[in-house]
Scaffold this motif. Structure first.
Motif, PDB file in Angstrom:
ATOM      1  N   PRO A 109       0.799  -1.239   0.000  1.00 42.75           N
ATOM      2  CA  PRO A 109       0.000   0.000   0.000  1.00 42.75           C
ATOM      3  C   PRO A 109       0.827   1.281   0.000  1.00 42.75           C
ATOM      4  O   PRO A 109       0.277   2.361   0.000  1.00 42.75           O
ATOM      5  N   PHE A 110       2.178   1.153   0.038  1.00 41.23           N
ATOM      6  CA  PHE A 110       3.032   2.337  -0.003  1.00 41.23           C
ATOM      7  C   PHE A 110       3.147   2.844  -1.442  1.00 41.23           C
ATOM      8  O   PHE A 110       3.071   2.070  -2.400  1.00 41.23           O
ATOM      9  N   TRP A 111       3.343   4.140  -1.604  1.00 46.39           N
ATOM     10  CA  TRP A 111       3.508   4.742  -2.924  1.00 46.39           C
ATOM     11  C   TRP A 111       4.276   6.050  -2.774  1.00 46.39           C
ATOM     12  O   TRP A 111       4.243   6.693  -1.729  1.00 46.39           O
ATOM     13  N   PHE A 112       4.967   6.439  -3.835  1.00 47.81           N
ATOM     14  CA  PHE A 112       5.767   7.661  -3.838  1.00 47.81           C
ATOM     15  C   PHE A 112       5.006   8.780  -4.542  1.00 47.81           C
ATOM     16  O   PHE A 112       4.641   8.651  -5.717  1.00 47.81           O
ATOM     17  N   ARG A 113       4.780   9.868  -3.849  1.00 51.72           N
ATOM     18  CA  ARG A 113       4.014  10.977  -4.411  1.00 51.72           C
ATOM     19  C   ARG A 113       4.653  11.541  -5.671  1.00 51.72           C
ATOM     20  O   ARG A 113       3.966  11.815  -6.652  1.00 51.72           O
ATOM     21  N   SER A 114       5.949  11.735  -5.662  1.00 54.01           N
ATOM     22  CA  SER A 114       6.603  12.362  -6.814  1.00 54.01           C
ATOM     23  C   SER A 114       6.805  11.394  -7.976  1.00 54.01           C
ATOM     24  O   SER A 114       7.101  11.816  -9.093  1.00 54.01           O
ATOM     25  N   LEU A 115       6.638  10.086  -7.734  1.00 55.68           N
ATOM     26  CA  LEU A 115       6.918   9.088  -8.760  1.00 55.68           C
ATOM     27  C   LEU A 115       5.679   8.381  -9.278  1.00 55.68           C
ATOM     28  O   LEU A 115       5.716   7.762 -10.342  1.00 55.68           O
ATOM     29  N   GLN A 116       4.572   8.447  -8.532  1.00 57.35           N
ATOM     30  CA  GLN A 116       3.383   7.673  -8.889  1.00 57.35           C
ATOM     31  C   GLN A 116       2.118   8.495  -8.667  1.00 57.35           C
ATOM     32  O   GLN A 116       2.102   9.400  -7.818  1.00 57.35           O
TER      33      GLN A 116
ATOM     34  N   ASP B  97      -1.788   9.099  -7.249  1.00 54.48           N
ATOM     35  CA  ASP B  97      -2.296   8.803  -5.916  1.00 54.48           C
ATOM     36  C   ASP B  97      -3.195   7.577  -5.857  1.00 54.48           C
ATOM     37  O   ASP B  97      -3.571   7.150  -4.763  1.00 54.48           O
ATOM     38  N   TYR B  98      -3.556   6.990  -7.018  1.00 51.86           N
ATOM     39  CA  TYR B  98      -4.374   5.778  -6.966  1.00 51.86           C
ATOM     40  C   TYR B  98      -3.526   4.516  -6.767  1.00 51.86           C
ATOM     41  O   TYR B  98      -4.054   3.412  -6.709  1.00 51.86           O
ATOM     42  N   CYS B  99      -2.203   4.668  -6.655  1.00 51.58           N
ATOM     43  CA  CYS B  99      -1.324   3.503  -6.516  1.00 51.58           C
ATOM     44  C   CYS B  99      -1.214   3.014  -5.070  1.00 51.58           C
ATOM     45  O   CYS B  99      -0.620   1.958  -4.819  1.00 51.58           O
ATOM     46  N   GLY B 100      -1.728   3.760  -4.108  1.00 50.88           N
ATOM     47  CA  GLY B 100      -1.650   3.330  -2.719  1.00 50.88           C
ATOM     48  C   GLY B 100      -2.556   4.165  -1.845  1.00 50.88           C
ATOM     49  O   GLY B 100      -3.136   5.161  -2.273  1.00 50.88           O
ATOM     50  N   TYR B 101      -2.697   3.734  -0.596  1.00 50.00           N
ATOM     51  CA  TYR B 101      -3.576   4.427   0.342  1.00 50.00           C
ATOM     52  C   TYR B 101      -2.950   5.761   0.767  1.00 50.00           C
ATOM     53  O   TYR B 101      -1.729   5.863   0.910  1.00 50.00           O
ATOM     54  N   PRO B 102      -3.757   6.803   1.008  1.00 50.83           N
ATOM     55  CA  PRO B 102      -3.216   8.116   1.379  1.00 50.83           C
ATOM     56  C   PRO B 102      -2.286   8.072   2.585  1.00 50.83           C
ATOM     57  O   PRO B 102      -1.267   8.758   2.611  1.00 50.83           O
ATOM     58  N   ALA B 103      -2.623   7.252   3.599  1.00 52.74           N
ATOM     59  CA  ALA B 103      -1.807   7.215   4.815  1.00 52.74           C
ATOM     60  C   ALA B 103      -0.439   6.591   4.584  1.00 52.74           C
ATOM     61  O   ALA B 103       0.464   6.747   5.415  1.00 52.74           O
ATOM     62  N   PHE B 104      -0.255   5.896   3.457  1.00 42.80           N
ATOM     63  CA  PHE B 104       1.013   5.232   3.155  1.00 42.80           C
ATOM     64  C   PHE B 104       1.843   6.027   2.148  1.00 42.80           C
ATOM     65  O   PHE B 104       2.751   5.489   1.537  1.00 42.80           O
ATOM     66  N   GLU B 105       1.529   7.290   1.990  1.00 43.57           N
ATOM     67  CA  GLU B 105       2.256   8.133   1.041  1.00 43.57           C
ATOM     68  C   GLU B 105       3.708   8.328   1.486  1.00 43.57           C
ATOM     69  O   GLU B 105       3.981   8.661   2.646  1.00 43.57           O
ATOM     70  N   LEU B 106       4.652   8.130   0.559  1.00 40.51           N
ATOM     71  CA  LEU B 106       6.078   8.319   0.818  1.00 40.51           C
ATOM     72  C   LEU B 106       6.624   9.409  -0.096  1.00 40.51           C
ATOM     73  O   LEU B 106       6.055   9.702  -1.142  1.00 40.51           O
ATOM     74  N   ARG B 107       7.766   9.984   0.316  1.00 41.96           N
ATOM     75  CA  ARG B 107       8.457  10.964  -0.510  1.00 41.96           C
ATOM     76  C   ARG B 107       9.909  10.536  -0.665  1.00 41.96           C
ATOM     77  O   ARG B 107      10.528  10.089   0.297  1.00 41.96           O
TER      78      ARG B 107
ATOM     79  N   ASN C 138      -9.102   3.567  -4.735  1.00 40.83           N
ATOM     80  CA  ASN C 138     -10.103   4.355  -5.432  1.00 40.83           C
ATOM     81  C   ASN C 138     -10.412   5.604  -4.606  1.00 40.83           C
ATOM     82  O   ASN C 138     -11.020   5.511  -3.538  1.00 40.83           O
ATOM     83  N   ASN C 139      -9.997   6.763  -5.068  1.00 42.65           N
ATOM     84  CA  ASN C 139     -10.161   7.990  -4.302  1.00 42.65           C
ATOM     85  C   ASN C 139     -11.614   8.441  -4.214  1.00 42.65           C
ATOM     86  O   ASN C 139     -11.953   9.216  -3.318  1.00 42.65           O
ATOM     87  N   GLU C 140     -12.453   7.961  -5.129  1.00 44.56           N
ATOM     88  CA  GLU C 140     -13.853   8.360  -5.082  1.00 44.56           C
ATOM     89  C   GLU C 140     -14.611   7.566  -4.032  1.00 44.56           C
ATOM     90  O   GLU C 140     -15.355   8.126  -3.237  1.00 44.56           O
ATOM     91  N   THR C 141     -14.421   6.242  -4.019  1.00 41.13           N
ATOM     92  CA  THR C 141     -15.114   5.403  -3.041  1.00 41.13           C
ATOM     93  C   THR C 141     -14.322   5.224  -1.759  1.00 41.13           C
ATOM     94  O   THR C 141     -14.821   4.706  -0.785  1.00 41.13           O
ATOM     95  N   ARG C 142     -13.032   5.649  -1.791  1.00 46.69           N
ATOM     96  CA  ARG C 142     -12.129   5.508  -0.645  1.00 46.69           C
ATOM     97  C   ARG C 142     -12.000   4.049  -0.235  1.00 46.69           C
ATOM     98  O   ARG C 142     -12.039   3.702   0.947  1.00 46.69           O
TER      99      ARG C 142
END
Length: 657
Positions: free
Chosen positions: A55-62, A64-74, A228-232
């Motif tokens: 569920p981790f994802w990189f904000r600058s590289l991917q 926001d649908y690639c992972g959960y908001p709380a798992f956002e990495l930089r 899915n950012n719409e249905t969360r």
């Protein structure tokens, strides 16, 4: 029943559809586009972290649908960073098998000997918890005497000491060292750790456990897990489109799409026949669905009339009567949105002013919510709950609910809405609102079967002319069986108020209402809305902002200063105690939160101790305004839902300084 004759599709429409499909068969399919989304969410690397994925994802590289908001990495200078509301952390390692992540606080990365923690860590409202595999690194400050086993921190002049203890305890350790101010940090240590090297221990970080939806089913189906950012909710990104759990779902629909894409090579006669058959089947389904809805509507309304009819003074209203009372549901009488229907103000012939809720649309889900509110409210009698006068018959052309009319808006209107600029709700009125709301929830949680409101928020707390509370909107409420501790159900409610444990575990309990009420308390203290996207990204949710401010001893920056927090010591004490109670209600674990009965008792105790000499305060300008508000109406108006009823669908510590 006479057979239904379905008209054929007009010939020009068939020809146009055929032409479109012939030309579309020459274009690339949507699969190439979806492959683009799949590639976007492929695992990424940053520095020493390799193949970081859902569920981790990189904000600058991917995206926001690639992972959960709380798992956002930089990824910054080959360093992976994770942001938690109170702090930035360096990510040192991620284990997907053990579901752990090793992090260190960014400000301790330099191993500066004079950088020390001054507050305990909290990961409430996040998917992360501190692992018990860590050890305790205890810091004490401003001690009256040196503690045995502690190493002095010589670079500080406030008599500070450090101590390396045993296994990290999840419960709070603050205050366990007498008069010292105590902070306990989790650390991972080597086999032979040295407490004197505490800066290096802090730099080495600690272990967090994390939880997220299971991705294995999607991965096995060759899909890419996403959000899915719409249905969360979780989604599985597949070559054809996004599915819920795996790419195998809906595969028949994919085959149909491919078949239609190649239909350009078929003869015109065969294609027309296919379209005609599809059209006919669709009309049959619509006809069957309509009959099913009518049958269920009749059955449910009939059951209501038989079981509940005798319990209401006048349970059945005619459609014509309510149509006339609302002037034909005129837009000028519209009060707002009541969850699953529009609410109108009406005047009955007997002189009563009422609020009429009109069902949005005739679908079965809306009907269930409609009937749920009828069922719940017909069981309830409490001075702080809105009264249901009745409803229309199952034979009526529309489903309508009739409530008592509450004329003074919602608590949200007065705190930060349309009425906020007219006058300030004084603290005494706000505390009374908190007590009466808690009293209503205590009633719901105490009766058998227990009722969980599930949508407690300031827009559902109505006020009559004397500022007494009427809790409304029971469309999402649930009856809890007598022998059950929870109800397993998909999370519903309103953003900013939903219990994070309920959202994560799909288990609804009475403590879910307590969490929502905790958000209400923070609104009463701060006058700020539960969700505000104009605030900093880590403070969009009021609960996160409140927790951070209180834990950092910055309550004075959170409260509404106009309430007298700086000028009246008693108000300052009461606000501090209510904020502390709200913090307990917002605990991420439901079992740790107090029950609503305890919350009510504490609020009453705060009110009693805070206004012992109330007469002496009436000279104050704020109290004059309060007196004017309280004298403007009579107690509990009998015809008291709101001028603008706006709703959407879903150990006490003093912090006085």
């Amino acid at each position: 029943m006479n057979p239904t004759i379905l008209p054929p599709l007009p010939f020009p429409n068939l020809f146009l559809l055929f032409s479109v499909l012939v030309f579309s068969s020459l274009l690339p399919t949507s699969e190439s586009t979806d492959h683009y989304y799949l590639q976007n969410c492929q695992p990424k690397s940053c520095g020493n972290l390799i193949n970081v994925s859902f569920p981790f994802w990189f904000r600058s590289l991917q995206p926001d649908y690639c992972g959960y908001p709380a798992f956002e990495l930089r990824c910054e200078n080959d360093t992976t960073k994770l942001s938690i509301p109170e702090e930035d952390y360096h990510v040192l390692d991620i284990s997907y098998d053990k579901r752990t992540i090793t992090v260190s606080m960014a400000r301790f990365a330099s191993s500066d000997t004079c950088l020390l923690p001054y507050y305990n860590l909290s990961f409430s409202l996040t998917p992360f918890t501190i692992s018990s595999l860590n050890r305790e690194l205890v810091f004490v400050y401003n001690c009256s005497a040196r503690k045995d086993g502690f190493v002095a921190i010589t670079c500080h002049n406030n008599r500070s000491y450090a101590y390396l203890g045993g296994t990290y305890r999840i419960e709070e350790s603050e205050g366990s060292f007498g008069s010292c101010y105590t902070v306990v940090m989790p650390v991972l240590t080597s086999p032979d750790p040295d407490v004197k090297k505490y800066p290096q221990l802090l730099a080495n970080g600690f272990l967090l456990n994390w939880t997220s939806p299971d991705c294995s089913e999607c991965s096995r189906s060759k899909g890419q897990c996403g959000y899915n950012n719409e249905t969360r909710n979780f989604m599985c990104i597949c070559p054809d489109r996004a599915h819920w759990r795996s790419c195998y779902e809906g595969s028949s629909k994919t085959a149909l799409t491919v078949g239609l894409s190649t239909a350009g090579g078929l003869s015109f006669i065969i294609f027309c026949l296919l379209c005609f058959l599809l059209y006919r089947r669709k009309k049959k389904k619509q006809f069957a669905k309509s009959n099913l809805f009518d049958r269920n509507t009749s059955l449910m309304m009939s059951k209501f009339e038989c079981e509940q009819g005798s319990s209401l003074t006048s349970p059945i209203f005619s459609y014509d009567e309510l149509h006339e009372a609302t002037n034909g549901f005129d837009a000028s009488n519209e009060l707002g949105d009541g969850g699953f229907g529009t609410v109108y103000k009406g005047n009955l012939k007997d002189g009563r002013v009422v609020a009429v809720k009109r069902l949005y649309e005739n679908n079965y889900r809306r009907l269930e919510q409609f009937m749920n509110e009828v069922k719940i409210l017909s069981l309830l009698r409490h001075q702080n709950l809105v009264t249901l006068y009745g409803c229309t018959s199952r034979r009526s052309r529309e489903l309508l609910l009739v409530y008592e009319f509450i004329p003074n808006g919602t608590v949200a209107d007065h705190l930060h809405g349309s009425h906020a600029s007219e006058s300030l709700l004084p603290w005494k009125v706000r505390l009374s609102i908190a007590i009466e709301t808690a009293d209503a929830l205590n009633y719901l949680h105490s009766i058998e079967p227990q009722i969980i409101h599930r949508d407690v928020k300031t827009t559902n707390i109505l006020l009559d002319n004397s500022f007494h509370v009427k809790v409304a909107d029971f469309g999402l409420s649930r009856l809890l069986p007598l022998d059950a501790t929870h109800v397993s159900t998909a999370p519903q409610g309103t953003a900013g108020y939903v219990d994070p444990e309920y959202h994560q575990c799909y288990q609804l309990t009475d403590k879910s209402d307590v969490y929502s009420f905790g958000v209400v308390l923070m609104e009463l203290v701060s006058s700020m809305p539960a969700v505000d996207i104009s605030r900093d990204r880590n403070e969009v949710n009021l609960s996160s902002l409140a927790i951070r401010k209180i834990q950092q001893q910055e309550l004075d920056e959170f409260v509404d200063r106009r309430l007298g927090y700086d000028s009246d010591y008693r108000i300052k004490v009461m606000i501090s105690e209510v904020a502390a109670l709200g913090l307990r209600c917002l605990h991420s674990e439901g079992e740790v939160r107090p029950g609503i009965k305890e919350v009510l008792e504490i609020l009453r105790a705060i009110e009693k101790s805070g206004w012992k000499s109330d007469d002496s305060l009436l000279a104050d300008t704020q109290m004059k305004e309060e007196a004017r508000l309280l004298k403007s109406g009579s107690p509990y108006s009998p015809d008291s839902v709101t001028d603008r009823w706006k709703s959407s669908s879903s150990s006490m510590t003093s912090f006085t300084t």
